[in-house]
Design a protein around this motif. Sequence first.
Motif, mmCIF file in Angstrom:
data_model
loop_
_atom_site.group_PDB
_atom_site.id
_atom_site.type_symbol
_atom_site.label_atom_id
_atom_site.label_comp_id
_atom_site.label_asym_id
_atom_site.label_seq_id
_atom_site.Cartn_x
_atom_site.Cartn_y
_atom_site.Cartn_z
ATOM 1 N N PRO A 68 0.786 -1.224 0.000
ATOM 2 C CA PRO A 68 0.000 0.000 0.000
ATOM 3 C C PRO A 68 0.824 1.284 0.000
ATOM 4 C CG PRO A 68 0.092 -0.885 2.198
ATOM 5 C CD PRO A 68 0.790 -1.879 1.306
ATOM 6 N N ASP A 69 2.140 1.166 0.052
ATOM 7 C CA ASP A 69 2.959 2.373 0.141
ATOM 8 C C ASP A 69 4.132 2.345 -0.839
ATOM 9 O OD1 ASP A 69 4.285 0.350 1.421
ATOM 10 O OD2 ASP A 69 4.513 1.384 3.324
ATOM 11 N N ALA A 70 3.896 1.799 -2.023
ATOM 12 C CA ALA A 70 4.901 1.799 -3.081
ATOM 13 C C ALA A 70 4.710 3.039 -3.945
ATOM 14 C CB ALA A 70 4.786 0.537 -3.927
ATOM 15 N N LEU A 71 5.671 3.294 -4.789
ATOM 16 C CA LEU A 71 5.589 4.388 -5.753
ATOM 17 C C LEU A 71 6.016 3.826 -7.100
ATOM 18 C CD1 LEU A 71 5.119 7.550 -5.874
ATOM 19 C CD2 LEU A 71 7.605 7.709 -5.895
ATOM 20 N N VAL A 72 5.188 4.042 -8.131
ATOM 21 C CA VAL A 72 5.461 3.557 -9.478
ATOM 22 C C VAL A 72 5.735 4.764 -10.366
ATOM 23 C CG1 VAL A 72 4.499 2.322 -11.471
ATOM 24 C CG2 VAL A 72 4.004 1.528 -9.139
ATOM 25 N N GLU A 73 6.893 4.766 -11.034
ATOM 26 C CA GLU A 73 7.234 5.828 -11.988
ATOM 27 C C GLU A 73 7.330 5.221 -13.377
ATOM 28 O OE1 GLU A 73 9.946 8.973 -9.457
ATOM 29 O OE2 GLU A 73 10.932 7.686 -10.911
ATOM 30 N N THR A 74 6.906 5.993 -14.384
ATOM 31 C CA THR A 74 6.994 5.544 -15.770
ATOM 32 C C THR A 74 7.689 6.602 -16.622
ATOM 33 O OG1 THR A 74 4.819 6.467 -16.334
ATOM 34 C CG2 THR A 74 4.886 4.157 -15.599
ATOM 35 N N TRP A 75 8.458 6.126 -17.609
ATOM 36 C CA TRP A 75 9.070 6.989 -18.618
ATOM 37 C C TRP A 75 8.823 6.335 -19.953
ATOM 38 C CZ3 TRP A 75 12.059 5.155 -14.487
ATOM 39 C CH2 TRP A 75 12.426 6.100 -13.549
ATOM 40 N N GLN A 76 8.518 7.150 -20.961
ATOM 41 C CA GLN A 76 8.192 6.563 -22.258
ATOM 42 C C GLN A 76 8.242 7.575 -23.377
ATOM 43 O OE1 GLN A 76 3.760 6.232 -21.133
ATOM 44 N NE2 GLN A 76 3.797 6.410 -23.362
ATOM 45 N N ALA A 77 8.294 7.047 -24.589
ATOM 46 C CA ALA A 77 8.139 7.858 -25.795
ATOM 47 C C ALA A 77 6.655 8.021 -26.088
ATOM 48 C CB ALA A 77 8.828 7.169 -26.975
ATOM 49 N N GLY A 78 6.354 8.949 -26.962
ATOM 50 C CA GLY A 78 4.975 9.137 -27.399
ATOM 51 C C GLY A 78 4.623 8.141 -28.497
ATOM 52 N N PRO A 79 3.404 8.210 -29.010
ATOM 53 C CA PRO A 79 2.958 7.271 -30.042
ATOM 54 C C PRO A 79 3.809 7.296 -31.317
ATOM 55 C CG PRO A 79 1.090 8.462 -29.146
ATOM 56 C CD PRO A 79 2.327 9.105 -28.587
ATOM 57 N N ASP A 80 4.480 8.416 -31.563
ATOM 58 C CA ASP A 80 5.327 8.533 -32.750
ATOM 59 C C ASP A 80 6.759 8.052 -32.497
ATOM 60 O OD1 ASP A 80 6.197 10.510 -31.054
ATOM 61 O OD2 ASP A 80 5.888 12.157 -32.469
ATOM 62 N N GLY A 81 7.039 7.564 -31.298
ATOM 63 C CA GLY A 81 8.381 7.105 -30.966
ATOM 64 C C GLY A 81 9.315 8.209 -30.534
#
Length: 171
Positions: A51-64
């Motif tokens: 209940p006390d984790a942190l999720v981070e995301t990094w990504q490109a957009g749909p065009d890469g």
Amino acid sequence: MSELVTPAQTVGPYLSIGLSWDEGPLVVADGAPGAVWLRGEVRDGGGDVVPDALVETWQAGPDGEFHAAGFRGFGRCPTDDDGRYAIRTLKPGAVGGRAPHIDVTVFARGLLHRLVTRVYFADEPAANEADPVLAAVPAGRRATLLAERSGDGYRFDITLQGPDETVFFAA
């Protein structure tokens, strides 16, 4: 004479102090064309929710591409009391010969370092087959990196330890 040793400090459970913000889970604005939710649960090795984790995301957009108007490419969401997280984003495009994917970092109590993984999309079988990183993962473990289509987005659960442990990569 015995030595006193101080235990190593973990990355949690105080992640909500200074690391979360209201707009963190909203990589794109409400109503953005192509917006999808990436949702899931974080579970520990015993199958209990975290209940006390942190999720981070990094990504490109749909065009890469990594820089686009109205698209930040970075999301951050703490888990709730039921271990759930949700990030509104866009499905990424392919980048440099790799299948569409989202890079993920998990911070949680008891971890000495962050955990790094990737989200691939189960509805991209041809791209996944050709991805060099996914191909390096033993075939029996690749399913832990696949997000399944569900409703208004994708579901990607993260298991920190045990027989169903998500594949994590060196940071």
